[in-house]
Write a protein that holds these residues in place. Structure first.
Motif, mmCIF file in Angstrom:
data_model
loop_
_atom_site.group_PDB
_atom_site.id
_atom_site.type_symbol
_atom_site.label_atom_id
_atom_site.label_comp_id
_atom_site.label_asym_id
_atom_site.label_seq_id
_atom_site.Cartn_x
_atom_site.Cartn_y
_atom_site.Cartn_z
ATOM 1 N N SER A 168 0.852 -1.187 0.000
ATOM 2 C CA SER A 168 0.000 0.000 0.000
ATOM 3 C C SER A 168 0.890 1.240 0.000
ATOM 4 C CB SER A 168 -0.905 0.010 1.236
ATOM 5 O OG SER A 168 -1.617 1.228 1.325
ATOM 6 N N ARG A 169 0.655 2.149 -0.967
ATOM 7 C CA ARG A 169 1.473 3.355 -1.073
ATOM 8 C C ARG A 169 0.618 4.612 -0.909
ATOM 9 N NH1 ARG A 169 5.225 2.356 -6.390
ATOM 10 N NH2 ARG A 169 6.790 0.925 -5.507
ATOM 11 N N ALA A 185 -5.154 3.276 -7.196
ATOM 12 C CA ALA A 185 -4.562 3.068 -8.522
ATOM 13 C C ALA A 185 -3.588 1.906 -8.427
ATOM 14 C CB ALA A 185 -3.861 4.322 -9.015
ATOM 15 N N LEU A 186 -3.570 1.067 -9.457
ATOM 16 C CA LEU A 186 -2.733 -0.130 -9.484
ATOM 17 C C LEU A 186 -1.374 0.183 -10.093
ATOM 18 C CD1 LEU A 186 -2.965 -3.287 -8.973
ATOM 19 C CD2 LEU A 186 -3.407 -3.454 -11.429
ATOM 20 N N ASP A 187 -0.321 0.042 -9.300
ATOM 21 C CA ASP A 187 1.075 0.173 -9.741
ATOM 22 C C ASP A 187 1.469 1.584 -10.185
ATOM 23 O OD1 ASP A 187 1.668 -2.516 -9.217
ATOM 24 O OD2 ASP A 187 0.885 -3.126 -11.174
ATOM 25 N N VAL A 188 0.623 2.559 -9.996
ATOM 26 C CA VAL A 188 0.964 3.970 -10.212
ATOM 27 C C VAL A 188 0.331 4.773 -9.085
ATOM 28 C CG1 VAL A 188 1.110 3.760 -12.732
ATOM 29 C CG2 VAL A 188 -1.056 4.442 -11.668
ATOM 30 N N VAL A 190 -2.039 7.674 -7.372
ATOM 31 C CA VAL A 190 -3.356 8.249 -7.644
ATOM 32 C C VAL A 190 -3.164 9.663 -8.187
ATOM 33 C CG1 VAL A 190 -5.520 9.019 -6.615
ATOM 34 C CG2 VAL A 190 -4.485 6.865 -5.864
ATOM 35 N N ARG A 191 -3.730 9.934 -9.329
ATOM 36 C CA ARG A 191 -3.578 11.241 -9.975
ATOM 37 C C ARG A 191 -4.131 12.346 -9.076
ATOM 38 N NH1 ARG A 191 -0.599 12.751 -14.571
ATOM 39 N NH2 ARG A 191 -1.508 14.638 -15.474
ATOM 40 N N VAL A 221 -3.247 4.726 -2.682
ATOM 41 C CA VAL A 221 -4.529 5.080 -2.113
ATOM 42 C C VAL A 221 -4.473 6.527 -1.639
ATOM 43 C CG1 VAL A 221 -3.826 4.068 0.116
ATOM 44 C CG2 VAL A 221 -6.265 4.471 -0.363
ATOM 45 N N ALA A 222 -5.460 7.322 -2.037
ATOM 46 C CA ALA A 222 -5.476 8.752 -1.695
ATOM 47 C C ALA A 222 -6.885 9.283 -1.882
ATOM 48 C CB ALA A 222 -4.492 9.524 -2.568
ATOM 49 N N TYR A 223 -7.128 10.520 -1.418
ATOM 50 C CA TYR A 223 -8.426 11.177 -1.657
ATOM 51 C C TYR A 223 -8.419 11.839 -3.036
ATOM 52 C CZ TYR A 223 -9.122 10.589 3.377
ATOM 53 O OH TYR A 223 -9.252 10.059 4.625
#
Length: 223
Positions: A168-169, A185-188, A190-191, A221-223
């Motif tokens: 988890s990043r 987002a998977l492997d990148v 979150v924009r 994972v982010a808002y």
């Protein structure tokens, strides 16, 4: 009900993992360096200094678990190394006891940090916008270089473990309460994702336990 092991259960994310796992009805084992910091919590407690864990020291704590959730991370530059060394001890114990599922928290900037296992990572994370790429990420990497290197090596350990791992990043962590929704987002990265609460990181990590699609991936994972 699942037997869940929470490593570093007295930290910010670790406490949230512990609380939410108990609220969900799981059978929880807490691995901590100092049990006195845990307070009165109805869980099995295993004392272990993950920076100096001896071979086999975690076997009893991990045996029979459905998942290991690690919130290991250095609180200061002087503690850098605890995540990688502790994760190596976790992996050894899981291999010894036949436990497969492990979910560990890292950080959004780690994907561009060189490590022995990834000496030439991308210069920029594909999910980052120009402001993050050229302003926020470089500043964060400079300020937290020892922490990020420790986490990058931790990710190497997991990639080489042969286990069913997920990383988890999250970006910058807050102490806010749970929100109705977050983005992943998977492997990148979150924009545009700059923040997330420790509570929501824990909620997301718990949701990944049975998520087969997340195995052998990093999830931002982010808002």
């Amino acid at each position: 009900m699942l037997k869940v092991v929470v490593v570093a259960a007295t930290g910010g994310i670790g406490r949230q993992l512990l609380k939410q796992a108990l609220d969900a009805g799981h059978d929880v084992t807490a691995v901590v360096r100092d049990p006195t910091r845990l307070g009165e919590v109805p869980v099995r407690v295993v004392r272990c200094d993950l920076a100096r864990a001896a071979p086999g020291e975690l076997d009893e704590a991990v045996a029979g678990a459905g998942a290991v959730l690690s919130a290991l991370g250095a609180r200061s530059g002087a503690e850098a190394g605890v995540a990688s060394r502790g994760t190596h001890a976790i992996v050894q114990a899981m291999r010894s006891t036949g436990v497969r599922r492990v979910i560990a928290v890292s950080a959004a900037s780690v994907g561009t940090v060189p490590s022995p296992g990834r000496p030439d990572p991308p210069r920029f994370n594909p999910g980052d916008g120009p402001v993050t790429r050229h302003l926020f990420a470089p500043v964060a990497k400079k300020l937290f270089r020892p922490h990020y290197l420790d986490l990058a090596i931790m990710e190497d350990v997991l990639r080489d473990s042969g286990l069913d791992w997920t990383v988890s990043r999250p970006p910058r962590l807050l102490d806010h309460a749970l929100r109705p929704a977050y983005r992943t987002a998977l492997d990148v990265n979150v924009r545009g994702g700059m923040f997330i609460s420790r509570a929501d990181v824990a909620r997301h990590m718990l949701s990944l336990i049975d998520d087969a699609g997340s195995v052998h991936h990093t999830i931002s994972v982010a808002y």
